[in-house]
Write a protein that holds these residues in place. Structure first.
Motif, short mmCIF file in Angstrom:
data_model
loop_
_atom_site.label_atom_id
_atom_site.label_comp_id
_atom_site.label_asym_id
_atom_site.label_seq_id
_atom_site.Cartn_x
_atom_site.Cartn_y
_atom_site.Cartn_z
N ALA A 190 15.14 32.89 18.00
CA ALA A 190 14.69 31.98 16.95
C ALA A 190 13.21 32.17 16.64
N GLU A 191 12.83 31.75 15.44
CA GLU A 191 11.42 31.70 15.09
C GLU A 191 10.78 30.53 15.81
N LEU A 192 9.58 30.74 16.36
CA LEU A 192 8.89 29.68 17.08
C LEU A 192 7.57 29.37 16.39
N VAL A 193 7.34 28.08 16.12
CA VAL A 193 6.12 27.65 15.45
C VAL A 193 5.43 26.60 16.31
N ALA A 194 4.17 26.83 16.65
CA ALA A 194 3.37 25.87 17.40
C ALA A 194 2.56 25.04 16.41
N VAL A 195 2.65 23.71 16.55
CA VAL A 195 2.01 22.80 15.60
C VAL A 195 1.05 21.88 16.33
N SER A 196 -0.12 21.69 15.76
CA SER A 196 -1.07 20.72 16.28
C SER A 196 -1.68 19.97 15.10
N GLY A 197 -2.03 18.72 15.33
CA GLY A 197 -2.59 17.92 14.25
C GLY A 197 -3.86 17.22 14.68
N VAL A 198 -4.72 16.95 13.71
CA VAL A 198 -5.93 16.18 13.96
C VAL A 198 -6.07 15.18 12.81
N PRO A 199 -5.90 13.87 13.10
CA PRO A 199 -5.93 12.86 12.03
C PRO A 199 -7.34 12.57 11.57
N MET A 200 -7.65 12.98 10.35
CA MET A 200 -9.01 12.81 9.84
C MET A 200 -9.08 11.97 8.56
N ALA A 201 -7.97 11.83 7.86
CA ALA A 201 -8.00 11.08 6.60
C ALA A 201 -8.42 9.64 6.86
N THR A 202 -9.07 9.03 5.91
CA THR A 202 -9.57 7.67 6.08
C THR A 202 -8.44 6.72 6.45
N GLY A 203 -8.62 6.04 7.57
CA GLY A 203 -7.62 5.07 8.01
C GLY A 203 -6.41 5.68 8.66
N ALA A 204 -6.38 7.01 8.81
CA ALA A 204 -5.16 7.65 9.28
C ALA A 204 -5.06 7.74 10.78
N GLY A 205 -6.17 7.69 11.50
CA GLY A 205 -6.02 7.88 12.92
C GLY A 205 -7.32 7.86 13.67
N VAL A 206 -7.29 8.51 14.84
CA VAL A 206 -8.39 8.37 15.78
C VAL A 206 -9.70 9.00 15.31
N LEU A 207 -9.66 9.90 14.33
CA LEU A 207 -10.89 10.52 13.86
C LEU A 207 -11.33 9.97 12.51
N ALA A 208 -10.72 8.85 12.09
CA ALA A 208 -11.08 8.28 10.80
C ALA A 208 -12.53 7.80 10.78
N TRP A 209 -13.11 7.59 11.97
CA TRP A 209 -14.48 7.09 12.04
C TRP A 209 -15.52 8.17 11.83
N LEU A 210 -15.10 9.43 11.68
CA LEU A 210 -16.06 10.51 11.51
C LEU A 210 -16.94 10.26 10.28
N PRO A 211 -18.23 10.45 10.40
CA PRO A 211 -19.11 10.25 9.24
C PRO A 211 -18.79 11.24 8.14
N ALA A 212 -19.13 10.85 6.90
CA ALA A 212 -18.77 11.65 5.74
C ALA A 212 -19.37 13.05 5.79
N GLN A 213 -20.55 13.17 6.43
CA GLN A 213 -21.22 14.46 6.42
C GLN A 213 -20.58 15.48 7.37
N VAL A 214 -19.66 15.03 8.22
CA VAL A 214 -18.99 15.96 9.13
C VAL A 214 -18.07 16.87 8.31
N ASP A 215 -18.13 18.14 8.61
CA ASP A 215 -17.32 19.13 7.90
C ASP A 215 -15.89 19.10 8.46
N HIS A 216 -14.99 18.46 7.74
CA HIS A 216 -13.62 18.34 8.21
C HIS A 216 -12.93 19.70 8.34
N GLU A 217 -13.29 20.61 7.46
CA GLU A 217 -12.71 21.95 7.54
C GLU A 217 -13.13 22.63 8.85
#
Length: 304
Positions: A190-217
């Motif tokens: 089978a094809e195998l895909v490894a997935v990881s996520g980082v919640p950055m959108a406003t109100g979406a999760g643990v990194l929502a508090w990041l200041p606007a000047q932080v480069d999300h990319e």
């Protein structure tokens, strides 16, 4: 750890548990394992004197016979798979019984939302408790309409797992999940895909508090680098298996649930707190179990 090559599956007569049985039998057939079916029951806590006169008292022999009937039906259902099959009736809570038995099996399989079967057994609660406490990896099969082969003898999902998705966050249990996912991908080609996520959108999760000047990319790039480091290490020992990598903005549970609609199997670690960048997948396994569109394979620290 070497485990017995036997798949343990809990059945209760419901459509959900029979669906899980189909998956378990198909898996056992593919990998050359045996299948052991268990139907558990416990006596009601009320006494005969508390019942209305129009009801007959239930005794152990009556309920046990019902459980045996469930297993007879289950054995007939998997007869066409031509695999070694054993069956047993057990007394006690279904979750507790399967957790105790899990130490003697290579894989346990249960369905979700098992309401409606013999004596209204609820496998729904088992599907939450078993993955967290089992001594072997657990597959939870969601209740949905199965596509069966033309003669109706086997579920089409059994003919092959084409795409496997594994959640990776750098924690020990997630690495165990990756190891198990690699084994499954190789077994099923089978094809195998490894997935990881980082919640950055406003109100979406643990990194929502990041200041606007932080480069999300840049944050995503850092997480991607961490994922690549882990996957590269495992891929080097995977005998030529190539693992795709995906990092997206979002929680692990959200992403894996979304990917489940295009996957044949999800693999996750239970209580995977920790890892690079402090990503949290501790609650991912439970969240995915409730919402996944495909079977979920869960490994915990005790089962690895």
């Amino acid at each position: 750890m070497t485990r017995p090559e036997i798949v343990l599956v809990g059945v209760d007569g419901s459509a959900t548990s029979l669906h899980a049985l189909d998956w378990a039998a198909a898996y056992a057939k593919r990998v050359g394992w045996a299948l052991h079916m268990v139907c558990s029951y416990s006596l009601p806590s009320f006494t005969a004197t508390s019942l209305d006169g129009g009801y007959a008292a239930l005794d152990d022999s009556t309920i046990q016979q019902g459980a045996k009937s469930v297993l007879i039906e289950a054995q007939q259902r998997v007869a066409s798979f031509d695999i070694p099959v054993t069956a047993a009736v057990a007394t006690g809570d279904a979750a507790g019984v399967l957790v105790e038995l899990s130490k003697d099996y290579g894989l346990a399989v249960v369905g979700t939302r098992g309401r409606g079967g013999f004596t209204e057994r609820l496998l729904g609660t088992v599907s939450s408790a078993l993955p967290a406490h089992a001594s072997c990896p657990v597959v939870v099969v969601p209740h949905r309409q199965i596509d069966r082969s033309a003669d109706g003898s086997a579920p089409r999902l059994a003919t092959g797992l084409r795409r496997i998705i594994v959640g990776v966050d750098g924690s020990p249990t997630a690495e165990a999940a990756l190891t198990l996912a690699i084994q499954q991908a190789k077994a099923w080609d089978a094809e195998l895909v490894a997935v990881s996520g980082v919640p950055m959108a406003t109100g979406a999760g643990v990194l929502a508090w990041l200041p606007a000047q932080v480069d999300h990319e840049q944050v995503l790039a850092d997480v991607k680098a961490g994922l690549d480091n882990i996957v590269d290490r495992f891929e080097a020992q995977a005998d030529g298996l190539k693992i795709k990598r995906i990092v997206l903005d979002g929680t692990g549970a959200e992403l894996l649930t979304e990917f489940s609609t295009a996957a044949d199997l999800l693999v996750v670690g239970s209580r995977g707190r920790g890892g690079f960048r402090g990503l949290l997948m501790g609650s991912t396994s439970q969240a995915v179990l409730h919402h996944s569109a495909c079977p979920v394979l869960v490994v915990n620290r005790k089962s690895w």
